[in-house]
Scaffold this active site. Structure first.
Site, PDB file in Angstrom:
ATOM      1  N   CYS A   2       0.850  -1.175   0.000  1.00 32.53           N
ATOM      2  CA  CYS A   2       0.000   0.000   0.000  1.00 32.53           C
ATOM      3  C   CYS A   2       0.891   1.232   0.000  1.00 32.53           C
ATOM      4  O   CYS A   2       2.092   1.152  -0.175  1.00 32.53           O
ATOM      5  CB  CYS A   2      -0.841   0.019   1.257  1.00 32.53           C
ATOM      6  SG  CYS A   2       0.167   0.419   2.676  1.00 32.53           S
ATOM      7  N   ARG A  28       0.631   1.482  -6.598  1.00 30.10           N
ATOM      8  CA  ARG A  28       1.123   0.437  -5.706  1.00 30.10           C
ATOM      9  C   ARG A  28       0.058  -0.627  -5.438  1.00 30.10           C
ATOM     10  O   ARG A  28       0.355  -1.673  -4.872  1.00 30.10           O
ATOM     11  CB  ARG A  28       1.567   1.055  -4.374  1.00 30.10           C
ATOM     12  CG  ARG A  28       2.746   1.994  -4.518  1.00 30.10           C
ATOM     13  CD  ARG A  28       2.922   2.839  -3.287  1.00 30.10           C
ATOM     14  NE  ARG A  28       3.395   2.077  -2.156  1.00 30.10           N
ATOM     15  CZ  ARG A  28       4.670   1.851  -1.887  1.00 30.10           C
ATOM     16  NH1 ARG A  28       5.593   2.322  -2.670  1.00 30.10           N
ATOM     17  NH2 ARG A  28       5.020   1.164  -0.838  1.00 30.10           N
ATOM     18  N   TRP A  75      -3.789  -2.296   0.908  1.00 30.92           N
ATOM     19  CA  TRP A  75      -3.805  -3.522   0.111  1.00 30.92           C
ATOM     20  C   TRP A  75      -3.922  -4.632   1.138  1.00 30.92           C
ATOM     21  O   TRP A  75      -2.945  -5.043   1.749  1.00 30.92           O
ATOM     22  CB  TRP A  75      -2.519  -3.626  -0.708  1.00 30.92           C
ATOM     23  CG  TRP A  75      -2.583  -4.658  -1.777  1.00 30.92           C
ATOM     24  CD1 TRP A  75      -3.306  -4.617  -2.940  1.00 30.92           C
ATOM     25  CD2 TRP A  75      -1.882  -5.906  -1.802  1.00 30.92           C
ATOM     26  NE1 TRP A  75      -3.101  -5.755  -3.669  1.00 30.92           N
ATOM     27  CE2 TRP A  75      -2.230  -6.567  -3.003  1.00 30.92           C
ATOM     28  CE3 TRP A  75      -0.986  -6.536  -0.943  1.00 30.92           C
ATOM     29  CZ2 TRP A  75      -1.734  -7.812  -3.351  1.00 30.92           C
ATOM     30  CZ3 TRP A  75      -0.491  -7.779  -1.295  1.00 30.92           C
ATOM     31  CH2 TRP A  75      -0.864  -8.405  -2.487  1.00 30.92           C
ATOM     32  N   ASN A 100       1.901   0.360   6.703  1.00 35.09           N
ATOM     33  CA  ASN A 100       2.170  -0.431   5.505  1.00 35.09           C
ATOM     34  C   ASN A 100       2.976  -1.646   5.952  1.00 35.09           C
ATOM     35  O   ASN A 100       4.000  -1.482   6.609  1.00 35.09           O
ATOM     36  CB  ASN A 100       2.977   0.466   4.554  1.00 35.09           C
ATOM     37  CG  ASN A 100       3.479  -0.270   3.322  1.00 35.09           C
ATOM     38  OD1 ASN A 100       4.386   0.208   2.660  1.00 35.09           O
ATOM     39  ND2 ASN A 100       2.900  -1.388   3.008  1.00 35.09           N
ATOM     40  N   GLY A 101       2.497  -2.852   5.615  1.00 31.70           N
ATOM     41  CA  GLY A 101       3.264  -4.048   5.964  1.00 31.70           C
ATOM     42  C   GLY A 101       2.441  -5.046   6.752  1.00 31.70           C
ATOM     43  O   GLY A 101       1.210  -5.041   6.703  1.00 31.70           O
ATOM     44  N   GLU A 485       8.359 -14.557 -20.002  1.00 33.78           N
ATOM     45  CA  GLU A 485       7.987 -13.175 -19.702  1.00 33.78           C
ATOM     46  C   GLU A 485       6.709 -12.803 -20.464  1.00 33.78           C
ATOM     47  O   GLU A 485       5.833 -12.126 -19.933  1.00 33.78           O
ATOM     48  CB  GLU A 485       9.165 -12.248 -20.048  1.00 33.78           C
ATOM     49  CG  GLU A 485       8.893 -10.756 -20.003  1.00 33.78           C
ATOM     50  CD  GLU A 485       8.492 -10.221 -18.632  1.00 33.78           C
ATOM     51  OE1 GLU A 485       8.496 -10.967 -17.640  1.00 33.78           O
ATOM     52  OE2 GLU A 485       8.133  -9.029 -18.577  1.00 33.78           O
ATOM     53  N   LYS A 489       3.296 -11.542 -18.704  1.00 36.43           N
ATOM     54  CA  LYS A 489       2.644 -10.255 -19.034  1.00 36.43           C
ATOM     55  C   LYS A 489       1.189 -10.493 -19.376  1.00 36.43           C
ATOM     56  O   LYS A 489       0.301  -9.773 -18.920  1.00 36.43           O
ATOM     57  CB  LYS A 489       3.295  -9.587 -20.248  1.00 36.43           C
ATOM     58  CG  LYS A 489       4.536  -8.782 -20.131  1.00 36.43           C
ATOM     59  CD  LYS A 489       4.567  -7.659 -19.181  1.00 36.43           C
ATOM     60  CE  LYS A 489       4.817  -8.169 -17.776  1.00 36.43           C
ATOM     61  NZ  LYS A 489       6.053  -7.835 -17.163  1.00 36.43           N
ATOM     62  N   GLU A 492      -0.861 -11.397 -16.265  1.00 37.29           N
ATOM     63  CA  GLU A 492      -0.936 -10.286 -15.299  1.00 37.29           C
ATOM     64  C   GLU A 492      -2.008  -9.267 -15.674  1.00 37.29           C
ATOM     65  O   GLU A 492      -2.744  -8.802 -14.818  1.00 37.29           O
ATOM     66  CB  GLU A 492       0.402  -9.519 -15.279  1.00 37.29           C
ATOM     67  CG  GLU A 492       1.442 -10.061 -14.359  1.00 37.29           C
ATOM     68  CD  GLU A 492       2.707  -9.204 -14.382  1.00 37.29           C
ATOM     69  OE1 GLU A 492       3.245  -8.943 -13.307  1.00 37.29           O
ATOM     70  OE2 GLU A 492       3.164  -8.802 -15.476  1.00 37.29           O
ATOM     71  N   HIS A 508       6.351 -33.438 -24.699  1.00 36.70           N
ATOM     72  CA  HIS A 508       6.371 -34.108 -23.397  1.00 36.70           C
ATOM     73  C   HIS A 508       5.197 -33.692 -22.517  1.00 36.70           C
ATOM     74  O   HIS A 508       5.243 -33.893 -21.305  1.00 36.70           O
ATOM     75  CB  HIS A 508       7.704 -33.833 -22.693  1.00 36.70           C
ATOM     76  CG  HIS A 508       8.876 -34.333 -23.462  1.00 36.70           C
ATOM     77  ND1 HIS A 508       9.089 -35.652 -23.721  1.00 36.70           N
ATOM     78  CD2 HIS A 508       9.890 -33.668 -24.081  1.00 36.70           C
ATOM     79  CE1 HIS A 508      10.183 -35.799 -24.455  1.00 36.70           C
ATOM     80  NE2 HIS A 508      10.681 -34.608 -24.689  1.00 36.70           N
ATOM     81  N   LYS A 607       2.925  -3.032  -6.610  1.00 38.80           N
ATOM     82  CA  LYS A 607       4.335  -2.777  -6.892  1.00 38.80           C
ATOM     83  C   LYS A 607       4.918  -2.064  -5.682  1.00 38.80           C
ATOM     84  O   LYS A 607       4.224  -1.276  -5.044  1.00 38.80           O
ATOM     85  CB  LYS A 607       4.333  -1.835  -8.091  1.00 38.80           C
ATOM     86  CG  LYS A 607       5.600  -1.710  -8.839  1.00 38.80           C
ATOM     87  CD  LYS A 607       5.317  -0.899 -10.080  1.00 38.80           C
ATOM     88  CE  LYS A 607       6.530  -0.798 -10.932  1.00 38.80           C
ATOM     89  NZ  LYS A 607       6.471  -1.678 -12.079  1.00 38.80           N
TER      90      LYS A 607
HETATM   91  N1  GLU Z   1      -1.532  -5.451   7.116  1.00 36.73           N
HETATM   92  C1  GLU Z   1      -2.272  -4.221   7.014  1.00 36.73           C
HETATM   93  C2  GLU Z   1      -3.733  -4.470   6.672  1.00 36.73           C
HETATM   94  O1  GLU Z   1      -4.097  -5.521   6.193  1.00 36.73           O
HETATM   95  C3  GLU Z   1      -1.645  -3.223   6.072  1.00 36.73           C
HETATM   96  C4  GLU Z   1      -1.675  -3.704   4.662  1.00 36.73           C
HETATM   97  C5  GLU Z   1      -1.052  -2.710   3.720  1.00 36.73           C
HETATM   98  O2  GLU Z   1       0.203  -2.651   3.676  1.00 36.73           O
HETATM   99  O3  GLU Z   1      -1.831  -2.034   3.024  1.00 36.73           O
HETATM  100  O4  GLU Z   1      -4.520  -3.605   6.875  1.00 36.73           O
END
Ligand code: GLU
Length: 619
Positions: A2, A28, A75, A100-101, A485, A489, A492, A508, A607
């Protein structure tokens, strides 16, 4: 990944910055967004599921304003995509947090905090940060910095966080561990963001935080900063040279299209180091000559598209430089028993330089005794180059489309340069051959421009692909990774199921899939494997498969029933895989347009950083 933003502006409302910054971080990937600002009395919050625009409209409607605030595009990793799970999270009406994380031990933390009487309103891991900081803040009598410092000591995992307190509206505290975060300094205004694109419309003076840093910010700047050892530290303030234009679409419809078309320039910029400076080890760092003389083999660790550039380079490194090369997916390597070899050069490849699995794989290799490392990244001073002995940056500029294009081809340029450099050092390449390679590199941007001119023909093919559910990509030798690749693409951005095989593997297994509904893309340049590839194509044709062949001008291929051919203008020898990447990028792009998918922000993907481009020292 995020994005987070924050601002303290002595003389301005922060809401415009927060919403504008979040929109610039949209690439992102996100599913919901929110902001919290202190309006002089209270912290007010707006959150919405969906596009940032919806949240911005709601913030305007509510008349949000204030001189300090934080914002987030989420995210989701823990808990569904709902408004209560969207950030900022607030504890006790007092402490607001964006994160974020992932906090890996959030369950234990949640139990601990529930035991202390905290009630949870969301299913996120993030809410433990809000309550934990609030708890420490209440205990220590309102010192936000100390509260964040104590709280983060309990967290395992990755985070970039920004915290504000309702009763302390002059300060923001930020902390970073494993997720990018920067501080941007203006005149009586201080900003934070996950990457520079969010702030450069406001200021170009940037300080990048390092893992373990905790900082107190005021409108006047950085009040206090400690590093992972708990000691006071300073982070250099640099002037970002990323242009605002590079973040705008200009005449293009999508960033992916823009970035595909920027490849001649990006490749020329990246090749410059070899064209001007020759294939010399010093291009990779001051002590690279020593390091390259000390190694007996190479292991490349990477993820996604970067993994495919690594696979391509194995062919160059073994044929040009004669260095045994092994390529491995970083997320696999980091969790298995490995036989370390201190004479092996570890190369990591990552557009952002912040790819977590790649970073962890590098640390793992180092912990096992690998002493030599080289990183190839697009983002200056990101985590991987900081942890590596040597670095050579690609000069792709900002890459905003989630599906990587110019980062891939510029990585290939650097890896080719590395192969020639090592080949020269080891006496496998004559001066004459080295000149010939220089000439090939010099002509590469022109060859790519020629392929870009084939866009209308490729777009016409894409119409057919858009109606299919699956596609097969075939290549042989050094063009097999390009087939991989191409398949990546296509899946994705169009969500069409696509697979790639070395053409010789058809019989095969995958041949069983081939019928009139399965388009088969063949990357068939005029090289020593062409006759073999033609034989494989016969196998497809005989089963009613429809062939779409990308070949060179000088190879004799005939269009016919079920066989379509596009010729790239000219055979470009050893750099052919780079040239043959462009058609598969364009094919996916136009197939995605025809299917109406969100080209720049494919569902479920994100990203980590678009490119810090160049930064110069501040004088
Ligand atoms: N782990 C957090 C959530 O699920 C943050 C996710 C993020 O980096 O957007 O809210």
């Amino acid at each position: 990944m995020c994005g987070i933003v924050g601002a303290i502006r002595a003389n301005h409302n922060v809401v415009d910055f927060l919403t504008d910054g979040l929109k610039r971080l949209e690439y992102r990937g996100y599913d919901s967004s929110g902001i919290a600002v202190f309006n002089g009395e209270k912290i007010k919050r707006v959150r919405r599921v969906g596009r940032v625009q919806l949240m911005e409209d709601a913030a305007k409607e509510k008349g949000l304003f204030g001189h300090i605030g934080i914002g987030h595009t989420r995210w989701a990793t823990h808990g569904g995509v709902t408004e209560p799970n969207a950030h900022p999270h607030i504890s006790g009406g007092l402490i607001a947090v964006v994160h974020n994380g992932i906090i890996e031990n959030f369950e234990e933390e949640r139990t601990r905090l529930q035991g202390l009487g905290y009630e949870f309103e969301s299913q996120t891991d993030t809410e433990v940060i809000a309550h934990s900081v609030k708890h420490e803040y209440s205990l220590n009598g309102g010192n936000l910095f100390e509260a964040v410092k104590s709280a983060t000591q309990n967290f395992h995992g990755a985070y970039a966080i920004a915290v504000i307190a309702q009763d302390n509206p002059e300060e923001m505290v930020v902390a970073r561990m494993g997720c990018p975060l920067l501080i941007a300094l203006g005149d009586q205004e201080t900003f934070i963001a996950s990457d520079v694109s969010a702030v450069i419309a406001f200021t170009r003076n940037i300080a990048y935080l390092e893992d373990g840093d905790i900082a107190v910010l005021r409108a006047s700047g950085i009040e206090k900063l400690i590093d992972k050892t708990g000691n006071p530290a300073q982070r250099k303030v640099k002037v970002s040279e990323l242009s605002l234009a590079s973040l705008e679409l200009g005449p293009y419809s999508h960033f992916m299209q823009k970035e595909i078309h920027e490849q001649p320039r990006a490749i020329a910029d990246t090749a410059e180091v070899f064209l001007d400076g020759g294939f010399e080890p010093e291009n990779f760092g001051e002590n690279a000559r020593e390091v390259f003389n000390d190694i007996d083999s190479i292991k490349i660790l990477a993820c996604g598209t970067s993994y495919y550039s690594a696979l391509t380079s194995k062919y160059w490194l073994e044929s040009i430089a004669k260095v045994p090369t092994d390529v491995e997916i970083a997320s696999e390597y980091r969790y298995r028993d490995v036989i370390a070899n201190p004479k092996q050069l570890i190369i990591t490849i990552s557009q952002s330089g912040e790819t977590l699995d790649t970073m962890e794989a590098l640390k793992y290799a180092q912990s096992l005794g690998h002493k030599h490392s080289l990183s190839i990244c697009n983002v200056m001073e990101s985590a991987l180059p900081r942890e590596s002995e040597l670095v050579l940056y690609t000069r792709a500029g900002a890459e905003i489309g989630v599906a990587s294009t110019k980062a891939f081809t510029t990585q290939l340029v650097v890896l080719f340069g590395l192969a020639v450099t090592l080949g020269k050092m080891r006496g496998h390449i004559s001066e004459e051959q080295s000149h010939a390679y220089t000439e090939e590199l010099r002509q590469l941007p022109g060859s790519i421009q020629h392929v870009l001119n084939l866009e209308p023909q490729i777009a016409a093919w894409a119409q057919k692909f858009a109606k299919k559910d699956s596609a097969l990509f075939l290549g042989r030798g050094i063009h097999y990774p390009i087939a991989l690749e191409g398949a990546l693409k296509l899946k994705e951005i169009t969500y069409i199921h696509a697979e790639a095989y070395p053409a010789g593997e058809l019989k095969h297994g995958p041949l069983a899939l081939v019928d009139e509904n399965m388009p088969v893309v063949v990357i068939a340049p005029n090289d020593n494997l062409l006759d073999k590839v033609k034989a494989n194509m016969q196998e497809v044709g005989a089963r009613g498969g429809e062939l779409f062949v990308f070949t060179d001008l000088d190879s004799n291929f005939n269009e016919g029933e079920g066989v379509h051919v596009i010729r790239t203008p000219r055979h470009v020898g050893i750099l052919s895989p780079i040239v043959h990447t462009i058609p598969v990028q364009l094919l996916s792009y136009h197939a995605a347009l025809a299917r109406g998918t969100d080209v720049d922000k494919p569902r479920n993907l994100a990203k980590s950083e678009i490119g810090r481009a160049s930064c110069r020292e501040r004088v």
